[in-house]
Design a protein around this motif. Structure first.
Motif, PDB file in Angstrom:
ATOM      1  N   LYS A  35      19.393 -18.364  -5.290  1.00 18.21           N
ATOM      2  CA  LYS A  35      20.201 -18.109  -3.959  1.00 18.21           C
ATOM      3  C   LYS A  35      18.987 -18.207  -2.758  1.00 18.21           C
ATOM      4  O   LYS A  35      17.776 -18.108  -2.915  1.00 18.21           O
ATOM      5  CB  LYS A  35      20.857 -16.987  -3.714  1.00 18.21           C
ATOM      6  N   HIS A  36      19.572 -18.594  -1.726  1.00 18.65           N
ATOM      7  CA  HIS A  36      18.733 -18.607  -0.496  1.00 18.65           C
ATOM      8  C   HIS A  36      19.065 -17.278   0.133  1.00 18.65           C
ATOM      9  O   HIS A  36      20.222 -16.892   0.158  1.00 18.65           O
ATOM     10  CB  HIS A  36      18.871 -19.590   0.468  1.00 18.65           C
ATOM     11  N   PHE A  37      18.144 -16.578   0.370  1.00 17.34           N
ATOM     12  CA  PHE A  37      18.162 -15.208   0.999  1.00 17.34           C
ATOM     13  C   PHE A  37      17.430 -14.787   2.286  1.00 17.34           C
ATOM     14  O   PHE A  37      16.194 -15.274   2.304  1.00 17.34           O
ATOM     15  CB  PHE A  37      17.835 -14.358  -0.173  1.00 17.34           C
ATOM     16  N   SER A  38      17.925 -14.429   3.353  1.00 15.76           N
ATOM     17  CA  SER A  38      17.208 -14.229   4.467  1.00 15.76           C
ATOM     18  C   SER A  38      17.758 -12.807   5.107  1.00 15.76           C
ATOM     19  O   SER A  38      18.719 -12.624   5.474  1.00 15.76           O
ATOM     20  CB  SER A  38      17.323 -15.272   5.435  1.00 15.76           C
TER      21      SER A  38
ATOM     22  N   VAL B 255      28.404 -18.112  -4.384  1.00 12.93           N
ATOM     23  CA  VAL B 255      27.485 -17.913  -3.186  1.00 12.93           C
ATOM     24  C   VAL B 255      26.099 -18.206  -3.349  1.00 12.93           C
ATOM     25  O   VAL B 255      25.546 -17.598  -4.247  1.00 12.93           O
ATOM     26  CB  VAL B 255      27.742 -16.307  -2.726  1.00 12.93           C
ATOM     27  N   ASP B 256      25.711 -19.280  -2.583  1.00 16.24           N
ATOM     28  CA  ASP B 256      24.326 -19.703  -2.739  1.00 16.24           C
ATOM     29  C   ASP B 256      23.338 -19.367  -1.615  1.00 16.24           C
ATOM     30  O   ASP B 256      22.198 -19.711  -1.438  1.00 16.24           O
ATOM     31  CB  ASP B 256      24.250 -21.147  -3.102  1.00 16.24           C
ATOM     32  N   SER B 257      23.909 -18.662  -0.376  1.00 22.32           N
ATOM     33  CA  SER B 257      23.048 -18.358   0.574  1.00 22.32           C
ATOM     34  C   SER B 257      23.631 -17.118   1.139  1.00 22.32           C
ATOM     35  O   SER B 257      24.939 -16.752   1.318  1.00 22.32           O
ATOM     36  CB  SER B 257      23.283 -19.235   1.714  1.00 22.32           C
ATOM     37  N   ILE B 258      22.752 -16.146   1.337  1.00 22.55           N
ATOM     38  CA  ILE B 258      23.005 -14.884   1.855  1.00 22.55           C
ATOM     39  C   ILE B 258      22.008 -14.393   3.011  1.00 22.55           C
ATOM     40  O   ILE B 258      20.853 -14.431   2.943  1.00 22.55           O
ATOM     41  CB  ILE B 258      22.884 -13.650   0.838  1.00 22.55           C
ATOM     42  N   VAL B 259      22.720 -14.203   4.145  1.00 17.32           N
ATOM     43  CA  VAL B 259      21.930 -13.971   5.592  1.00 17.32           C
ATOM     44  C   VAL B 259      22.201 -12.657   6.131  1.00 17.32           C
ATOM     45  O   VAL B 259      23.375 -12.319   6.120  1.00 17.32           O
ATOM     46  CB  VAL B 259      21.866 -14.958   6.359  1.00 17.32           C
ATOM     47  N   SER B 260      21.267 -11.800   6.634  1.00 17.16           N
ATOM     48  CA  SER B 260      21.468 -10.556   7.156  1.00 17.16           C
ATOM     49  C   SER B 260      20.719 -10.296   8.715  1.00 17.16           C
ATOM     50  O   SER B 260      19.463 -10.780   8.473  1.00 17.16           O
ATOM     51  CB  SER B 260      21.567  -9.382   6.410  1.00 17.16           C
ATOM     52  N   ASP B 261      20.948  -9.940   9.562  1.00 13.38           N
ATOM     53  CA  ASP B 261      20.278  -9.605  10.557  1.00 13.38           C
ATOM     54  C   ASP B 261      19.682  -8.490  10.676  1.00 13.38           C
ATOM     55  O   ASP B 261      18.930  -7.665  11.483  1.00 13.38           O
ATOM     56  CB  ASP B 261      20.867  -9.861  11.975  1.00 13.38           C
ATOM     57  N   GLY B 262      19.814  -7.585   9.558  1.00 10.50           N
ATOM     58  CA  GLY B 262      18.876  -6.445   9.415  1.00 10.50           C
ATOM     59  C   GLY B 262      20.116  -5.192   9.669  1.00 10.50           C
ATOM     60  O   GLY B 262      21.155  -5.195   9.666  1.00 10.50           O
ATOM     61  N   GLY B 263      19.164  -3.977   9.388  1.00  9.63           N
ATOM     62  CA  GLY B 263      19.929  -2.745   9.510  1.00  9.63           C
ATOM     63  C   GLY B 263      20.448  -2.261   8.305  1.00  9.63           C
ATOM     64  O   GLY B 263      21.082  -1.077   8.456  1.00  9.63           O
TER      65      GLY B 263
END
Length: 343
Positions: free
Chosen positions: A118-121, A143-151
């Motif tokens: 997966k792509h993870f950021s 699901v192949d991509s998971i992105v979060s802005d933090g926290g």
């Protein structure tokens, strides 16, 4: 850290010095570990045997100090295998939250496997840790991509889930204390390498219990002491190939304590056909206030008819675990926890 005015140049120089150069050293250390069967202990006098080469799993970790906290941490394959890159902050968090060797290495392994697919950021490794703890990385395969802005980490440590986990931890510290005492009681400067390695084999099994198991085991251990049990046999925990025998040491069993612990382990092996190893733990004091810790380990991958016959004879004659009560670890949760003298 470079003092160059250009932030990009500072970052590039820091990555080269703190990470890429470290990765080269790590790859060299890995090559060396694949050529030896033992390494020196911290005292530089005794040697510790390593597992067979084909059984070894080597995790490569670089701790990058001196970064600007706004700098992203590169990670991945730097030429000869995956390298985890941590800074001071996440190193402290990881070693606090995943403070058993099994929990820590499982996290490293699971993370690498997950990121292959997966792509993870995420801004920080601690956010990934929170995601890992709360999901077990068990998410929809589509699901192949998971992105979060933090926290995520900050939210997790403020949650009821985290508070409940922290409340359960004290009884697990009994297990940590016992491991330390076993080592200190049986190993000294005069201990031979042969004797040290014999003890290492047994203590390593005990030390590989993850924190969740230590919570259960610590509660059971404390309960056995509080109720003054003559001995307690534990059924193997989920997925385990070993079981335990706990035997409090008292004036009543002091004279023959080593033999009794060994025979109880033999009976426990017969009563638990799915295991390969039985570890007996004796604990108490010698009547003069000195703590005593005995350990007995048997590796018996298969039982022959003669062994079963002899074990049954011991059980019948001495009554060891003749009518065992199968207890469940949830019975020994915190409400029955007396602290083992630690709190």
């Amino acid at each position: 850290m470079s003092n160059h005015a250009d932030e990009n140049i500072r970052y590039e120089r820091w990555v080269k010095k703190a990470i890429e150069d470290s990765a080269k050293q790590i790859y060299g250390a890995e090559r060396y570990l694949k050529t030896v069967d033992e390494i020196y202990a911290k005292n530089r006098a005794n040697k510790i045997s390593l597992p067979p080469i084909n059984d070894r799993i080597i995790h490569k970790i670089a701790i990058a100090f001196g970064s600007d906290k706004t700098f992203p941490l590169p990670y991945g394959d730097f030429g000869q295998g995956y390298v985890h890159v941590f800074d001071e902050e996440i190193t402290s968090i990881l070693l606090t939250e995943l403070d058993t060797i099994t929990d820590f290495t499982r996290y490293l392994t699971d993370k690498v496997q997950f990121l292959k697919r997966k792509h993870f950021s995420m801004p920080k490794e601690s956010d990934f840790l929170a995601f890992y703890i709360q999901t077990g990385l068990d998410i929809d395969e589509k699901v192949d991509s998971i992105v979060s802005d933090g926290g995520l980490w900050d939210s997790y440590v403020e949650s009821e889930e985290y508070a409940e986990w922290q409340n359960l931890l004290p009884q697990s510290h009994i297990w940590d204390y016992m491991i330390n005492q076993l080592h200190n009681y049986h190993i000294s400067k005069e201990t031979t390498d042969e004797r040290r390695n014999e003890l290492e084999d047994a203590i390593r099994v005990i030390n590989q219990e993850p924190r969740i198991n230590r919570i259960e085991l610590g509660g059971i251990l404390d309960n056995a002491i509080q109720r003054k049990s003559s001995a307690r046999m534990l059924r193997p925990l989920k997925g385990a190939k070993h079981c335990y025998v706990f035997m409090p040491l008292t004036s009543g069993n002091w004279e023959g304590k080593e033999k009794e612990l060994e025979l109880r382990c033999i009976v426990a092996r017969m009563e638990n056909p799915s295991v390969e190893r039985v570890i007996g733990l004796g604990f108490g004091n010698n009547g003069s206030g000195q703590e005593v810790y005995d350990i007995c380990a048997h590796y018996i991958p298969e039982m022959c008819e003669e062994f079963i016959s002899q074990a049954k004879e011991v059980q019948d004659e001495l009554g060891y675990f003749k009518n065992p009560t199968i207890s469940h670890s949830k019975e020994y949760r915190k409400e029955d926890f007396k602290g083992f003298g630690l709190y």
